[in-house]
Design an enzyme around this catalytic site. Sequence first.
Site, PDB file in Angstrom:
ATOM      1  CG  HIS A   1      -1.896   0.998   1.393  1.00 27.65           C
ATOM      2  ND1 HIS A   1      -1.636   2.273   1.829  1.00 27.65           N
ATOM      3  CD2 HIS A   1      -3.223   0.956   1.151  1.00 27.65           C
ATOM      4  CE1 HIS A   1      -2.763   2.970   1.850  1.00 27.65           C
ATOM      5  NE2 HIS A   1      -3.745   2.188   1.446  1.00 27.65           N
TER       6      HIS A   1
ATOM      7  CG  ASP B   1       0.466  -2.586   6.223  1.00 31.08           C
ATOM      8  OD1 ASP B   1      -0.525  -2.749   6.982  1.00 31.08           O
ATOM      9  OD2 ASP B   1       0.416  -1.904   5.186  1.00 31.08           O
TER      10      ASP B   1
ATOM     11  CD  GLN C   1      -6.879  -4.674   3.847  1.00 29.27           C
ATOM     12  OE1 GLN C   1      -7.799  -5.417   4.159  1.00 29.27           O
ATOM     13  NE2 GLN C   1      -7.084  -3.408   3.517  1.00 29.27           N
TER      14      GLN C   1
ATOM     15  CE  LYS D   1      -7.368  -0.278   6.080  1.00 32.62           C
ATOM     16  NZ  LYS D   1      -8.133   0.099   4.875  1.00 32.62           N
TER      17      LYS D   1
ATOM     18  CB  CYS E   1      -3.678   3.168  -1.706  1.00 29.61           C
ATOM     19  SG  CYS E   1      -4.857   4.468  -1.381  1.00 29.61           S
TER      20      CYS E   1
HETATM   21  N1  PLP Z   1      -1.788  -0.856   4.504  1.00 23.73           N
HETATM   22  C1  PLP Z   1      -2.692  -1.604   3.881  1.00 23.73           C
HETATM   23  C2  PLP Z   1      -2.304  -2.972   3.409  1.00 23.73           C
HETATM   24  C3  PLP Z   1      -3.978  -1.125   3.675  1.00 23.73           C
HETATM   25  O1  PLP Z   1      -4.885  -1.873   3.037  1.00 23.73           O
HETATM   26  C4  PLP Z   1      -4.313   0.178   4.132  1.00 23.73           C
HETATM   27  C5  PLP Z   1      -5.652   0.750   3.882  1.00 23.73           C
HETATM   28  O2  PLP Z   1      -6.355   0.374   2.976  1.00 23.73           O
HETATM   29  C6  PLP Z   1      -3.335   0.910   4.794  1.00 23.73           C
HETATM   30  C7  PLP Z   1      -2.090   0.373   4.956  1.00 23.73           C
HETATM   31  C8  PLP Z   1      -3.619   2.294   5.319  1.00 23.73           C
HETATM   32  O3  PLP Z   1      -4.531   2.244   6.350  1.00 23.73           O
HETATM   33  P1  PLP Z   1      -5.094   3.589   7.020  1.00 23.73           P
HETATM   34  O4  PLP Z   1      -5.599   4.429   5.885  1.00 23.73           O
HETATM   35  O5  PLP Z   1      -6.185   3.122   7.909  1.00 23.73           O
HETATM   36  O6  PLP Z   1      -3.978   4.235   7.747  1.00 23.73           O
END
Ligand code: PLP
Length: 405
Positions: A122, A199, A202, A225, A363
Amino acid sequence: MYDTVKTREDFPILSRTVYGRPLVYLDNAATTQKPRCVVESIVNEYYSVNANVHRGVHFLSQQATELHENSRETVRRFINARSASEIVFTRGTTESVNLVASSFADSQMQAGDEVIVSVMEHHSNIVSWQLQAARKGIVLKVIPMNDQGELLLDEYEKLFTPRTRIVSVAHVSNVLGTVNPVAELIRIAHAHDVPVLIDGAQSIPHTPVDVQALGADFYVFSGHKVYGPTGIGVLYGREEWLDRLPPYQGGGEMIKNVSFEKTTFNELPFKFEAGTPDYIGSTALARALDYVSALGMEDIERHERGLTLYALSRLKSIPGMRIFGEAEHRSGVVSFLVDGVHPLDMGTLLDRMGIAVRTGHHCAEPLMRRMGVEGTVRASFALYNTMSEVDALAEGIERACKMLR
Ligand code: PLP
């Protein structure tokens, strides 16, 4: 196994209609809907406990502090961290990654040092490091993947050099649904004396996570999430690492003593929590974690696996269907395109049928480039989705195809 139909009653929004049709909410990778207990936690705390935490001697402040710190303990238990002082509350995954990237680069990296990320990250786990690259001259190296959407472990091993300082990878891809072999990625990194940030944005809503069993040095996720409120997230860091990193932001809460000559910092985790924390959000997040724990993370995982396998088999029978991400280990995210149909048109028509999916680059522009597309349509599942919603999706796609072709 929990009763999905009954569970849906805990989520008031799921019974609403859009454009006069029952809502089929399949955008759970972007954010999940909230059970009543989470919303009630927010309302109740504002109505009956609200006071700033940590510094007050009065009754309400002490009660609010107790709730906030109990929530930290709930998070600790949920991911099996060794100590609650290893749990830092942040605004979400993005802020957690930025915190580590900034403090780690400041204290542990020199120009020319390297961070390993993967091609399926992401943007938050790319751009956070690129900001440090621009500031400090550090270098990003990228783990490639095969056409099924699986990281290439041989290539990963080859990326390590004496300048590698940290690995930062997603547990689960938000586009492909690939569950990366993070325990193995960590084992390899540790063999090179390199720490790893996972990270977990997900993974945390979909599978049991044990940060100690994984061996993660840092593990980050967002509350929204995992059925919690927006604006709160978590950075787990092993104490040895958090101790070594400098504060990310300055302000109240994160100090021990301040004078104009010298300031000393508070102990963990408060060193990383400048300013009034989102104590209302932390309590609500803890309620969300209690909620999924009561249903059982293994059962949630099993339920979503069933939905995903069924969705894949239904979608694959649609002519011209192309699925992105065919990893052996996968989670409840299904990205697809249908020949001759623009993803935005597909998303718009599905929306008119009451079916919420996401379209675009999700993203993850470097991943889109690797796959040779500009965007996809993405359906993503949660604990409350049903087989009949998968049927609605498949039938909706077929109808949209007839209208658009
Ligand atoms: N990392 C991953 C794999 C994600 O799917 C997302 C959000 O879709 C994020 C990071 C960023 O999360 P946040 O916008 O809640 O900080």
